[in-house]
Design a protein around this motif. Structure first.
Motif, PDB file in Angstrom:
ATOM      1  N   MET A 227      34.374   2.834   7.828  1.00 49.17           N
ATOM      2  CA  MET A 227      34.750   4.608   7.874  1.00 49.17           C
ATOM      3  C   MET A 227      33.264   4.834   8.494  1.00 49.17           C
ATOM      4  O   MET A 227      31.967   4.245   7.587  1.00 49.17           O
ATOM      5  CB  MET A 227      34.653   4.764   6.869  1.00 49.17           C
ATOM      6  CG  MET A 227      35.218   6.074   6.835  1.00 49.17           C
ATOM      7  SD  MET A 227      36.671   6.283   7.712  1.00 49.17           S
ATOM      8  CE  MET A 227      37.593   5.994   6.152  1.00 49.17           C
ATOM      9  N   ARG A 228      32.920   5.733   9.983  1.00 54.33           N
ATOM     10  CA  ARG A 228      31.574   6.488  10.224  1.00 54.33           C
ATOM     11  C   ARG A 228      30.572   4.930  10.729  1.00 54.33           C
ATOM     12  O   ARG A 228      29.618   5.695  10.711  1.00 54.33           O
ATOM     13  CB  ARG A 228      31.189   7.255   9.192  1.00 54.33           C
ATOM     14  CG  ARG A 228      32.693   8.741   8.896  1.00 54.33           C
ATOM     15  CD  ARG A 228      31.771   9.074   7.811  1.00 54.33           C
ATOM     16  NE  ARG A 228      32.606  10.897   8.113  1.00 54.33           N
ATOM     17  CZ  ARG A 228      32.690  11.814   7.055  1.00 54.33           C
ATOM     18  NH1 ARG A 228      31.487  11.599   6.157  1.00 54.33           N
ATOM     19  NH2 ARG A 228      33.733  12.692   6.735  1.00 54.33           N
ATOM     20  N   GLY A 229      31.134   4.254  10.388  1.00 53.63           N
ATOM     21  CA  GLY A 229      29.709   3.281  11.027  1.00 53.63           C
ATOM     22  C   GLY A 229      29.196   2.423   9.876  1.00 53.63           C
ATOM     23  O   GLY A 229      28.434   1.934  10.088  1.00 53.63           O
ATOM     24  N   MET A 230      29.889   2.508   8.786  1.00 54.94           N
ATOM     25  CA  MET A 230      29.054   2.622   7.309  1.00 54.94           C
ATOM     26  C   MET A 230      29.032   1.271   6.632  1.00 54.94           C
ATOM     27  O   MET A 230      27.522   0.599   6.117  1.00 54.94           O
ATOM     28  CB  MET A 230      30.019   3.176   5.787  1.00 54.94           C
ATOM     29  CG  MET A 230      29.029   4.939   5.997  1.00 54.94           C
ATOM     30  SD  MET A 230      27.589   5.092   6.647  1.00 54.94           S
ATOM     31  CE  MET A 230      26.436   4.149   5.410  1.00 54.94           C
ATOM     32  N   ARG A 231      29.671   0.651   7.216  1.00 57.91           N
ATOM     33  CA  ARG A 231      29.665  -1.529   7.190  1.00 57.91           C
ATOM     34  C   ARG A 231      28.787  -1.591   8.188  1.00 57.91           C
ATOM     35  O   ARG A 231      27.817  -2.008   7.372  1.00 57.91           O
ATOM     36  CB  ARG A 231      31.177  -2.299   7.118  1.00 57.91           C
ATOM     37  CG  ARG A 231      31.642  -1.543   6.120  1.00 57.91           C
ATOM     38  CD  ARG A 231      33.324  -2.477   6.409  1.00 57.91           C
ATOM     39  NE  ARG A 231      34.386  -2.148   5.088  1.00 57.91           N
ATOM     40  CZ  ARG A 231      34.737  -2.693   4.528  1.00 57.91           C
ATOM     41  NH1 ARG A 231      36.205  -3.096   6.183  1.00 57.91           N
ATOM     42  NH2 ARG A 231      35.994  -2.520   3.771  1.00 57.91           N
ATOM     43  N   VAL A 232      28.569  -1.776   9.523  1.00 58.06           N
ATOM     44  CA  VAL A 232      27.760  -2.496   9.963  1.00 58.06           C
ATOM     45  C   VAL A 232      26.016  -1.623   9.904  1.00 58.06           C
ATOM     46  O   VAL A 232      25.822  -2.478   9.832  1.00 58.06           O
ATOM     47  CB  VAL A 232      27.953  -2.362  11.408  1.00 58.06           C
ATOM     48  CG1 VAL A 232      28.227  -0.957  12.178  1.00 58.06           C
ATOM     49  CG2 VAL A 232      27.860  -3.186  11.857  1.00 58.06           C
ATOM     50  N   LYS A 233      26.148   0.080   9.222  1.00 58.21           N
ATOM     51  CA  LYS A 233      25.361   0.150   9.187  1.00 58.21           C
ATOM     52  C   LYS A 233      24.456  -0.718   7.579  1.00 58.21           C
ATOM     53  O   LYS A 233      23.032  -0.595   8.592  1.00 58.21           O
ATOM     54  CB  LYS A 233      24.948   1.229   8.906  1.00 58.21           C
ATOM     55  CG  LYS A 233      25.429   2.576  10.489  1.00 58.21           C
ATOM     56  CD  LYS A 233      25.785   4.206  10.438  1.00 58.21           C
ATOM     57  CE  LYS A 233      25.711   4.388  11.082  1.00 58.21           C
ATOM     58  NZ  LYS A 233      26.107   5.762  10.798  1.00 58.21           N
ATOM     59  N   ASN A 234      24.656  -0.192   7.469  1.00 61.46           N
ATOM     60  CA  ASN A 234      24.757  -1.216   5.897  1.00 61.46           C
ATOM     61  C   ASN A 234      23.160  -2.650   6.673  1.00 61.46           C
ATOM     62  O   ASN A 234      22.684  -3.116   5.628  1.00 61.46           O
ATOM     63  CB  ASN A 234      25.602  -1.327   4.776  1.00 61.46           C
ATOM     64  CG  ASN A 234      25.505  -0.186   4.065  1.00 61.46           C
ATOM     65  OD1 ASN A 234      24.786   0.817   4.211  1.00 61.46           O
ATOM     66  ND2 ASN A 234      27.485   0.126   3.437  1.00 61.46           N
ATOM     67  N   ILE A 235      24.488  -3.338   7.498  1.00 62.42           N
ATOM     68  CA  ILE A 235      24.162  -3.900   7.621  1.00 62.42           C
ATOM     69  C   ILE A 235      23.228  -4.617   8.076  1.00 62.42           C
ATOM     70  O   ILE A 235      21.660  -5.102   7.959  1.00 62.42           O
ATOM     71  CB  ILE A 235      25.021  -5.591   8.446  1.00 62.42           C
ATOM     72  CG1 ILE A 235      26.233  -5.554   6.818  1.00 62.42           C
ATOM     73  CG2 ILE A 235      24.772  -7.388   8.903  1.00 62.42           C
ATOM     74  CD1 ILE A 235      27.385  -5.999   7.656  1.00 62.42           C
ATOM     75  N   VAL A 236      23.021  -3.270   8.859  1.00 55.40           N
ATOM     76  CA  VAL A 236      21.974  -3.854  10.001  1.00 55.40           C
ATOM     77  C   VAL A 236      20.341  -3.214   9.549  1.00 55.40           C
ATOM     78  O   VAL A 236      18.684  -3.579   9.925  1.00 55.40           O
ATOM     79  CB  VAL A 236      21.929  -2.200  11.354  1.00 55.40           C
ATOM     80  CG1 VAL A 236      20.848  -1.947  11.909  1.00 55.40           C
ATOM     81  CG2 VAL A 236      23.077  -2.859  12.132  1.00 55.40           C
ATOM     82  N   ARG A 237      20.715  -2.538   8.547  1.00 57.72           N
ATOM     83  CA  ARG A 237      19.451  -1.995   7.473  1.00 57.72           C
ATOM     84  C   ARG A 237      18.592  -3.261   6.867  1.00 57.72           C
ATOM     85  O   ARG A 237      17.646  -3.032   6.735  1.00 57.72           O
ATOM     86  CB  ARG A 237      20.100  -0.485   7.127  1.00 57.72           C
ATOM     87  CG  ARG A 237      19.020   0.156   6.002  1.00 57.72           C
ATOM     88  CD  ARG A 237      19.540   0.438   4.865  1.00 57.72           C
ATOM     89  NE  ARG A 237      20.092   1.829   5.675  1.00 57.72           N
ATOM     90  CZ  ARG A 237      21.688   2.482   5.463  1.00 57.72           C
ATOM     91  NH1 ARG A 237      22.217   1.252   4.181  1.00 57.72           N
ATOM     92  NH2 ARG A 237      22.337   3.553   5.541  1.00 57.72           N
ATOM     93  N   GLU A 238      20.015  -3.678   6.729  1.00 57.90           N
ATOM     94  CA  GLU A 238      19.460  -4.922   5.925  1.00 57.90           C
ATOM     95  C   GLU A 238      18.494  -5.690   6.792  1.00 57.90           C
ATOM     96  O   GLU A 238      17.867  -6.586   6.387  1.00 57.90           O
ATOM     97  CB  GLU A 238      20.572  -5.401   5.354  1.00 57.90           C
ATOM     98  CG  GLU A 238      20.409  -6.931   4.772  1.00 57.90           C
ATOM     99  CD  GLU A 238      18.920  -6.976   3.253  1.00 57.90           C
ATOM    100  OE1 GLU A 238      17.927  -7.585   3.089  1.00 57.90           O
ATOM    101  OE2 GLU A 238      19.111  -5.943   2.710  1.00 57.90           O
ATOM    102  N   LEU A 239      19.158  -6.042   7.665  1.00 56.80           N
ATOM    103  CA  LEU A 239      17.920  -7.026   9.419  1.00 56.80           C
ATOM    104  C   LEU A 239      17.520  -5.678   9.365  1.00 56.80           C
ATOM    105  O   LEU A 239      16.587  -6.629  10.398  1.00 56.80           O
ATOM    106  CB  LEU A 239      19.876  -7.068  10.071  1.00 56.80           C
ATOM    107  CG  LEU A 239      20.817  -8.449   9.152  1.00 56.80           C
ATOM    108  CD1 LEU A 239      21.713  -8.488  10.202  1.00 56.80           C
ATOM    109  CD2 LEU A 239      20.463  -9.751   8.534  1.00 56.80           C
ATOM    110  N   SER A 240      16.202  -4.772   9.110  1.00 60.56           N
ATOM    111  CA  SER A 240      15.569  -4.628   9.604  1.00 60.56           C
ATOM    112  C   SER A 240      15.757  -3.767  10.934  1.00 60.56           C
ATOM    113  O   SER A 240      14.905  -3.663  11.704  1.00 60.56           O
ATOM    114  CB  SER A 240      14.259  -5.171   9.553  1.00 60.56           C
ATOM    115  OG  SER A 240      14.193  -5.680   7.964  1.00 60.56           O
ATOM    116  N   GLY A 241      17.132  -3.556  11.572  1.00 55.70           N
ATOM    117  CA  GLY A 241      17.328  -2.403  12.582  1.00 55.70           C
ATOM    118  C   GLY A 241      17.756  -3.621  13.716  1.00 55.70           C
ATOM    119  O   GLY A 241      18.390  -3.238  14.609  1.00 55.70           O
TER     120      GLY A 241
END
Length: 395
Positions: A227-241
């Protein structure tokens, strides 16, 4: 070492180091036994025992009839204080190492969190809940820098027994780190509704994750985005962008290549099963998008699918100069023709293998800079390249 001191040691090791009380006491008894034997008591068959409640140390002598009587030397406490402490600590450290190994040996592939405590050259030493782990230089993400005290998540890559103790190897660079993050973040993957079919990664920069849904009601790409890209955003955040491309998996290589190279629009996809090569044709304005920055998009697509990916511009869309350049490049790649003759052939009107094979040797030798013998060698080189690509020549 009096009972109160002994009790304090046991309780400290039990509460602070996580070693079971019985393991500690048995280690101390063994150490005291060793110490008394080395001291050279008259009674060399003493058995040392520690009371589990009072922590009082006693020695027992075995008589000839098999019975035991107490025979505690007055100097037992002094001996214990002087010689047993080092052996006690060695045995306790050994027990600690065994506990750490047992705790982590079955957790390979699991994500853990720890704090950076120091650096050994370019390796990162991380303090976990119990024990230390190492993240070797090759398992670091090249774009990341770590500081002492920083909290770090990583996947347990391996747990090995070493003479100095268990070695717990961590990684943030391994593709399985991305896989585990998706399994933790996307419930449909963890419950088996969806499956990750493959991951291609250049850590710190971009990953392609191919997913499939076993339930037609669940969109695999949408579920991973969230929803609103939150799942993949959380992963991208953990992977430092690090950028993440979520690819819809297909058993059909044409469809899979099309999905993996998106958002580039492909004009034609041709797959060669024998060589496991896919030739992709795109419009000129789509070429840089399909190939990606420094070839990254094409390279990751090749890793993800296991096929060699060759991306080229549609020749019908090329202007004359582009066609000439492509023809020169293709002929120059043929063994026996090379750069030396490719230019001469193309600028004399021989742009393809078919064109060379259709020519008379006299036509080739009439080209300035090409002798009769060279013309024959060029023709035979073209023939070999054609047969390799298309099979036997038919009249």
């Amino acid at each position: 070492m009096n009972p109160a001191e002994l009790k304090a040691v046991v309780e400290y090791m039990e509460s602070e180091r996580g070693v079971e009380r019985e393991v500690i006491i048995k280690a101390i008894e063994s150490a005291l036994q060793s110490a008394t034997e080395k001291t050279g008591f008259e009674d060399d068959d003493l058995r040392i025992e520690i009371n589990r409640k009072t922590f009082e140390m006693k020695a027992y002598k075995t008589l000839s009839d098999g019975t035991e009587i107490e025979s505690t030397p007055r100097s037992l406490g002094r001996i214990a204080a002087q010689t047993a402490k080092q052996v006690i600590m060695q045995k306790i450290r050994s027990a600690e190492k065994e506990i750490i190994f047992e705790e982590y040996k079955d957790r390979v592939g699991e994500i853990v969190t720890g704090s950076v405590v120091r650096f050994d050259r370019s390796d990162v030493i991380i303090e976990l809940e119990h024990g230390e782990a190492v993240m070797p230089s090759k398992e670091r993400v090249p774009t990341e820098e770590y500081e002492v005290g920083e909290r770090v998540r990583a996947i347990i890559l391996a747990v090995r027994e070493r003479e100095r103790g268990p070695e717990i190897v961590l990684s943030r660079n391994n593709p399985d780190f991305v896989r585990r993050l998706f399994e933790l973040e996307v419930s449909e993957i963890s419950d088996g509704t969806m499956e990750i079919k493959g991951i291609a990664r250049e850590s710190g920069y971009r990953s392609k994750v191919a997913v499939i849904s076993h339930d037609e009601r669940v969109d695999p790409v949408g579920a991973c985005v969230g929803m609103r890209g939150m799942r993949v955003k959380n992963i991208v955040r953990e992977l430092s962008g690090e950028k993440i491309d979520i690819v819809r998996w297909s058993e059909d290589i044409h469809t899979l290549i099309t999905n993996a190279l998106a958002p580039a629009r492909l004009k034609h996809v041709e797959a060669d099963e024998d060589t496991q090569t896919v030739t992709v044709t795109v419009e000129p304005d789509q070429l840089s998008l399909a190939i990606g920055k420094r070839g990254q998009n094409a390279r990751l697509t090749s890793k993800l699918t296991g096929w060699r990916v060759d991306i080229q511009k549609d020749e019908e869309s090329m202007d004359f100069e582009e066609r000439v350049a492509v023809a020169v490049t293709k002929l120059a790649a043929i063994e026996g023709i090379g750069d030396e003759f490719a230019d001469k052939l193309v600028f004399s009107g021989f742009l393809t293998l078919e064109g060379i094979l259709a020519a008379e040797l006299g036509d080739l030798s009439s080209i300035e800079g090409i002798s009769a013998d060279q013309a024959k060698s060029i023709w035979y080189a073209a023939e070999a390249a054609y047969i390799k690509e298309h099979g036997e020549i038919t009249e």
